[in-house]
Scaffold this active site. Sequence first.
Site, PDB file in Angstrom:
ATOM      1  CG  HIS A  91      -7.099   4.477   4.900  1.00 20.19           C
ATOM      2  ND1 HIS A  91      -6.457   4.097   3.760  1.00 20.19           N
ATOM      3  CD2 HIS A  91      -6.531   3.782   5.910  1.00 20.19           C
ATOM      4  CE1 HIS A  91      -5.521   3.220   4.068  1.00 20.19           C
ATOM      5  NE2 HIS A  91      -5.550   3.010   5.364  1.00 20.19           N
TER       6      HIS A  91
ATOM      7  CB  CYS B 237      -5.498  -1.120   2.434  1.00 14.12           C
ATOM      8  SG  CYS B 237      -4.217  -1.707   3.578  1.00 14.12           S
TER       9      CYS B 237
ATOM     10  CD  GLU C 131      -2.558   4.537  -1.880  1.00 13.36           C
ATOM     11  OE1 GLU C 131      -1.928   4.850  -0.888  1.00 13.36           O
ATOM     12  OE2 GLU C 131      -2.627   5.231  -2.906  1.00 13.36           O
TER      13      GLU C 131
ATOM     14  CB  CYS D  53      -0.995   0.007   1.142  1.00 11.94           C
ATOM     15  SG  CYS D  53      -0.512  -0.962   2.573  1.00 11.94           S
TER      16      CYS D  53
HETATM   17  N1  GLN Z   1      -3.779  -8.680   4.507  1.00  8.41           N
HETATM   18  C1  GLN Z   1      -3.623  -7.509   5.309  1.00  8.41           C
HETATM   19  C2  GLN Z   1      -4.982  -6.939   5.643  1.00  8.41           C
HETATM   20  O1  GLN Z   1      -5.851  -7.027   4.849  1.00  8.41           O
HETATM   21  C3  GLN Z   1      -2.775  -6.457   4.648  1.00  8.41           C
HETATM   22  C4  GLN Z   1      -2.449  -5.319   5.570  1.00  8.41           C
HETATM   23  C5  GLN Z   1      -1.612  -4.200   5.000  1.00  8.41           C
HETATM   24  O2  GLN Z   1      -1.492  -4.011   3.826  1.00  8.41           O
HETATM   25  N2  GLN Z   1      -0.989  -3.399   5.818  1.00  8.41           N
HETATM   26  O3  GLN Z   1      -5.209  -6.379   6.679  1.00  8.41           O
HETATM   27 ZN    ZN Z   2      -2.413  -2.382   2.557  1.00  7.39          ZN
END
Ligand code: GLN
Ligand code: ZN
Length: 773
Positions: free
Chosen positions: A711, A743, A682, A660
């Site tokens: 987010h 994410c 992302e 991300c």
């Molecule tokens: N697999 C994780 C989640 O979905 C990935 C977390 C991240 O990218 N920081 O929470």
């Molecule tokens: Zn992420």
Amino acid sequence: MTVQAHILGYPRIGDKRQTKFALEKYWQGKTDKNETLTKLNEVFTTNITDQIKAGLDIITTGDFAHYDLVLTQAVAFGVQPPRFVGAEKLDTFDRQFYFARGRDSTKVCEDTPALQMTKWFDTNYHYLVPELDKNQTFDNTDFSQIIHQVKTAQQILAQNNANNPLKVVLVGPVSFLYLSSIIKDKEQQPESCGCGSSHVDVTGDDEVKLALLDKLLPTYSKLLAELGDLGVEWVQLDEPILSLDLDGKWQQAFERAYNGLQRIPPKIIVASYFDTLGNNCRVACELPVSGIHIDITRTNTPKQYVTQVIDHLPSHKILSVGVVDGRSVWTTDQASAQQILAEAYQKLGERLWVGSGSSLLHLPVDLAYENIPSELTGKLAFAKQKLSEVVICAKLAKGEINADTRAVALNLSALTDNAKTRTGEFTKRYAKQQERFNLPLFPTTTIGSFPQTAEIRRARADWNKGNLSDDDYKTAMQAEIQKCVEEQEKLGIDVFVHGEAERTDMVEYFAQYMNGFWVSANGWVQSYGTRCVRPPIVVGNISRPNAMTVEWINYAQSLTKKPMKGMLTGPVTILNWSFAPSDTETRDILRLQIADAINEEVRDLQESGIGIIQIDEPAFREGLPLKAANHKHYWEQAVASFKHSCSIANEDTQIHTHMCYSSFHDCLEHIAGMDADVITIETSRSGLQLLDAFKGEGYNNAIGPGVYDIHSPRTPPADNMQVVIDEAVKYIPEARLWVNPDCGLKTRNWEETISALQNMVAMTKALREKYAK
Ligand code: GLN
Ligand code: ZN
């Protein structure tokens, strides 16, 4: 002759995370400001008293930021980006939170996107990026928070009958500008990321930043003068950018800045840390200040480094040698510290200071609350313990005492085999995978986690306390997995996930199941604002005694005919988000050991019938060393370890990875080198610039550009999501595009999650019709 012992800074979260709880309560409107300030003041008092009690000669203050030190200073200098309408009506206490969170808990100002944050050099701490206008002024100052700290520290000293000199920490003017960003003409509306791995590019706009230096210096002078009037003897101006490869114009900026700040008192010590001064050694040594600080904990040749700096240092200046590692949880190797310091003492005498390498901010506060396994007794030191270590080292320098502890070597044995690579070339693999899974055009999936509800957290807390049996905990988590599968079924997602209900933090989860890690009970470290993380500690060779995820994933798969993604965290991320030695050689060994453990997990998942496995690497880019000369090696090792982690995958097993970031321009070639079949990234927050990087630069594998920003609590409309794919098809063949959020969804609630995913699936159906022809 004395050798002054001091630290560069101290954690402000409190030994029981008091600051976090006090501030979060305040933001929720459950306490008033006075009560909150009282709580914060208790932690502040402890921080000063602990330094006095430990026997430090110089007491350090000024770094007790309520959210972030760079932010504190931006606010003190009157920096207020235009979108924070009405912020001037708030006092500095509330204003800093408004900037940091985009929300004013006093409800005077409207919500607006928060300041962006980004990683503080190569640590896992995030600072708030000041946004400066090219015509920025710094006249509207309010130093009250800094002044208040100084006065309070003076009172605490007096109460303890101590007359140690005070040293106030500030971010130096050159680093302050370097770390800021310049507001673009068309209003940028950045959104700050909660996942702890956000990355804002603050490079660029050098000319504009440097042009602001002349306006900024009088403000620093004014602040220094006020501190001097208060009787502050020392000001530590942190200039961590001295550890970067600076070009001529930034080096010159240092000379210009510090020529403009000469005024005594207070005396200035310029602090560098996190790496050696490198090419900036001469610049740093010749600054017209009373002394400089160097961090010798992050070089393989500390002794030579000290000698080199002493050779460059004019003979009236102080050299503070940072010998106690501010980022290691291990005790200091007193014998080698003594060797280095005794020699420095011979050359420098009273001009030698002894300190922590960097601020102790990056360490957990106090070891006293831990149940330490016997093999680790006496080997660990958190921030409070490091205070005494600094004092001991100052005594070692003078030969007053003898070295006591020995170096705590991890005694690692590297894997006997080299890193392996999986067989087959992407196009062929992808064709076989397509034959196996028969996925539609633009397959939909999610990143792994689904909402971590209060019930999930409660069940885990009860289980940890022993109030819930293993079986009951398992049943509770299976129920969550079932809900998650049912929802995905209803939504019509193509590739499922189990939802990660059983994981609080992914790195901690895997560390718990591997040999070679120790997970502390209270080893919290500030990540940003009130968010704290508890990084696992590497204590030996890493291996995987048993399967870590197979049972959960198989259970999830048993509930559906859709393919279930195995969900793992990659070796680079696990290492970066743990406490591990900083030297390259050790890290290379550990990374590969972790990769081997993950590889075994991939094997077991695959053998159990799981055909799609995601190996997250959100911290892939974060481990990049500060100096460019070390980048090549890092990338080679990082890529090799990722590839090793999935080297056992059959050609028709599909390997995904997830990152991300909002910026891939400097690392796309290495991301491509990982050769994952599918990468989800992302894109929504960074606009579509990110896709631009994938244009014609030779990324040939499949990509799932995040179609919406997880987010944001608002439900993103399908139209907005479609823009991402419509744009992506310009650069990437349709058959290689996936559709997913940007994410994991663990910070969202179910309602938001479902409505956003409904839009995502509907949008994808429309897309399929559009592009089917
Ligand atoms: N697999 C994780 C989640 O979905 C990935 C977390 C991240 O990218 N920081 O929470
Ligand atoms: Zn992420």
